[in-house]
Design a protein around this motif. Sequence first.
Motif, PDB file in Angstrom:
ATOM      1  N   ALA A   1      27.279   8.675  57.783  1.00 55.04           N
ATOM      2  CA  ALA A   1      28.156   9.698  57.886  1.00 55.04           C
ATOM      3  C   ALA A   1      29.439   9.605  58.467  1.00 55.04           C
ATOM      4  N   GLU A   2      29.552   8.949  59.433  1.00 51.41           N
ATOM      5  CA  GLU A   2      30.778   8.673  60.001  1.00 51.41           C
ATOM      6  C   GLU A   2      31.715   7.876  59.236  1.00 51.41           C
ATOM      7  N   GLY A   3      31.005   6.579  58.426  1.00 54.09           N
ATOM      8  CA  GLY A   3      31.788   6.001  57.682  1.00 54.09           C
ATOM      9  C   GLY A   3      32.400   6.574  56.380  1.00 54.09           C
ATOM     10  N   ILE A   4      31.501   7.369  55.786  1.00 47.84           N
ATOM     11  CA  ILE A   4      31.941   8.170  54.910  1.00 47.84           C
ATOM     12  C   ILE A   4      33.133   9.058  54.988  1.00 47.84           C
ATOM     13  N   LEU A   5      33.147   9.734  56.352  1.00 44.62           N
ATOM     14  CA  LEU A   5      34.153  10.603  56.611  1.00 44.62           C
ATOM     15  C   LEU A   5      35.438   9.741  56.969  1.00 44.62           C
ATOM     16  N   ASN A   6      35.488   8.604  57.195  1.00 45.73           N
ATOM     17  CA  ASN A   6      36.436   7.603  57.736  1.00 45.73           C
ATOM     18  C   ASN A   6      36.726   6.719  56.312  1.00 45.73           C
ATOM     19  N   ALA A   7      36.359   7.164  55.154  1.00 38.16           N
ATOM     20  CA  ALA A   7      36.326   6.162  54.005  1.00 38.16           C
ATOM     21  C   ALA A   7      38.023   5.937  53.719  1.00 38.16           C
ATOM     22  N   ALA A   8      38.767   6.723  53.815  1.00 39.94           N
ATOM     23  CA  ALA A   8      40.268   6.613  53.596  1.00 39.94           C
ATOM     24  C   ALA A   8      40.904   5.500  54.643  1.00 39.94           C
ATOM     25  N   SER A   9      40.598   5.638  55.837  1.00 42.21           N
ATOM     26  CA  SER A   9      41.152   4.667  56.669  1.00 42.21           C
ATOM     27  C   SER A   9      40.565   3.402  56.770  1.00 42.21           C
ATOM     28  N   ILE A  10      39.144   3.505  56.433  1.00 45.20           N
ATOM     29  CA  ILE A  10      38.694   2.151  56.234  1.00 45.20           C
ATOM     30  C   ILE A  10      39.255   1.307  55.024  1.00 45.20           C
ATOM     31  N   ALA A  11      39.513   2.027  53.970  1.00 46.88           N
ATOM     32  CA  ALA A  11      39.973   1.599  52.723  1.00 46.88           C
ATOM     33  C   ALA A  11      41.465   0.847  52.870  1.00 46.88           C
ATOM     34  N   ARG A  12      42.274   1.418  54.000  1.00 47.98           N
ATOM     35  CA  ARG A  12      43.527   0.964  54.295  1.00 47.98           C
ATOM     36  C   ARG A  12      43.391  -0.216  55.358  1.00 47.98           C
ATOM     37  N   ALA A  13      42.245  -0.697  55.898  1.00 49.30           N
ATOM     38  CA  ALA A  13      42.208  -1.527  57.109  1.00 49.30           C
ATOM     39  C   ALA A  13      42.616  -2.999  56.323  1.00 49.30           C
ATOM     40  N   PRO A  14      43.620  -3.607  57.135  1.00 44.96           N
ATOM     41  CA  PRO A  14      43.826  -5.091  57.027  1.00 44.96           C
ATOM     42  C   PRO A  14      42.464  -5.878  56.736  1.00 44.96           C
TER      43      PRO A  14
ATOM     44  N   LEU B   1      22.670  14.591  43.342  1.00 43.14           N
ATOM     45  CA  LEU B   1      23.542  15.600  43.858  1.00 43.14           C
ATOM     46  C   LEU B   1      23.546  15.819  45.310  1.00 43.14           C
ATOM     47  N   PRO B   2      22.510  15.584  46.318  1.00 39.04           N
ATOM     48  CA  PRO B   2      22.981  15.606  47.730  1.00 39.04           C
ATOM     49  C   PRO B   2      23.902  14.551  47.944  1.00 39.04           C
ATOM     50  N   LEU B   3      23.956  13.348  47.267  1.00 36.04           N
ATOM     51  CA  LEU B   3      24.772  12.189  47.652  1.00 36.04           C
ATOM     52  C   LEU B   3      26.125  12.246  47.017  1.00 36.04           C
ATOM     53  N   MET B   4      26.418  13.125  46.047  1.00 33.80           N
ATOM     54  CA  MET B   4      27.533  13.348  45.301  1.00 33.80           C
ATOM     55  C   MET B   4      29.059  13.119  46.188  1.00 33.80           C
ATOM     56  N   THR B   5      28.905  14.088  47.024  1.00 32.11           N
ATOM     57  CA  THR B   5      30.207  14.232  47.941  1.00 32.11           C
ATOM     58  C   THR B   5      30.357  12.626  48.633  1.00 32.11           C
ATOM     59  N   ALA B   6      29.288  11.992  49.092  1.00 32.50           N
ATOM     60  CA  ALA B   6      29.911  10.809  49.438  1.00 32.50           C
ATOM     61  C   ALA B   6      30.102   9.900  48.307  1.00 32.50           C
ATOM     62  N   LEU B   7      29.624   9.718  47.477  1.00 36.10           N
ATOM     63  CA  LEU B   7      29.625   9.021  46.465  1.00 36.10           C
ATOM     64  C   LEU B   7      31.305   9.009  45.890  1.00 36.10           C
ATOM     65  N   GLN B   8      31.619  10.079  45.719  1.00 36.03           N
ATOM     66  CA  GLN B   8      33.142  10.558  45.194  1.00 36.03           C
ATOM     67  C   GLN B   8      34.088  10.319  46.319  1.00 36.03           C
ATOM     68  N   THR B   9      33.756  10.485  47.538  1.00 35.73           N
ATOM     69  CA  THR B   9      34.687  10.451  48.577  1.00 35.73           C
ATOM     70  C   THR B   9      34.913   8.938  48.818  1.00 35.73           C
ATOM     71  N   CYS B  10      33.986   8.101  48.648  1.00 36.24           N
ATOM     72  CA  CYS B  10      34.168   6.628  48.634  1.00 36.24           C
ATOM     73  C   CYS B  10      34.933   6.157  47.464  1.00 36.24           C
ATOM     74  N   LEU B  11      34.559   6.602  46.408  1.00 35.81           N
ATOM     75  CA  LEU B  11      35.521   6.182  45.325  1.00 35.81           C
ATOM     76  C   LEU B  11      37.037   6.678  45.294  1.00 35.81           C
TER      77      LEU B  11
END
Length: 284
Positions: free
Chosen positions: A124-137, A162-172
């Motif tokens: 859950a923490e990783g999904i909520l931080n997906a944007a900063s992880i994607a920017r990590a050097p 459906l229960p995972l859709m928010t996580a899938l799309q957030t990472c994408l």
Amino acid sequence: MPELRPLRSVLYIPASKTSALQKAVDLPTDAIIFDLEDAVAPDQKDDARKALVAMLREADHGARMRIVRVNDAATEWGAADVTAVADLPIDALLVPKVNGPDDVARVAGALTGPTRVWAMMETAEGILNAASIARAPGIGGFVLGTNDLAEELGCRPGPDRLPLMTALQTCLLAARMAGIPCIDGVYNAFRDEDRLRAECVQGRDLGMDGKSLIHPGQIAVANEVFAPSDTEIELARRQIAAYESATARGQGVAVLDGRIVENLHVESARRTLARADAIAGAGN
């Protein structure tokens, strides 16, 4: 958009299974995840690591992307895994349970050459931080760990996920922002080809670059679904031709089959043809 290296099929292979490691050189998968984590029993971890290192130094896997999934840093094997594979001729090191950019930086600093860090997005923490992880050097891609994520969330994904859709799309969304690949999670019932196909189609339509797999029998379906179809390739060629004809006449848009074709459609069409060429070049 991510690089146009084919990643339709991304197969997990337990590093403890010598026969599977040997057969991997002939499998038509676009990428292999050599797994030192979940697929290896605790009392086999050290031997599996040694066998994997020896194999990766000698085996030729052709155009396939070679990824090694290490154990979590909090375990007794994590640091040794990273040290053992840091200078191997691999494309990426897959880190489990990435919660933030610091988890990427910790591993990226130990790697040499062009090897990138890929992140298992499964908390859950990783999904909520997906944007900063994607920017990590040093980051090179995301792999969705849908089994672990569903367990942590306490959700019950059905066929529509459906229960995972928010996580899938957030990472994408985060992956597209950073221009890195995003690989969909595994489908567990490896003998159920119909449901596998349906989940691959869903992932493709969401925008995923490919599907992580747990059995060689799943490769053909993933390769088919995540590749441009003959119809899509033909349409892409016609869109480019129509647009180029229109611009040659001084027009900014074209009309093809009753639909407007603008520059953005042409860019998408060219990506489709480039993907098709990359798949053909990979030989899988």
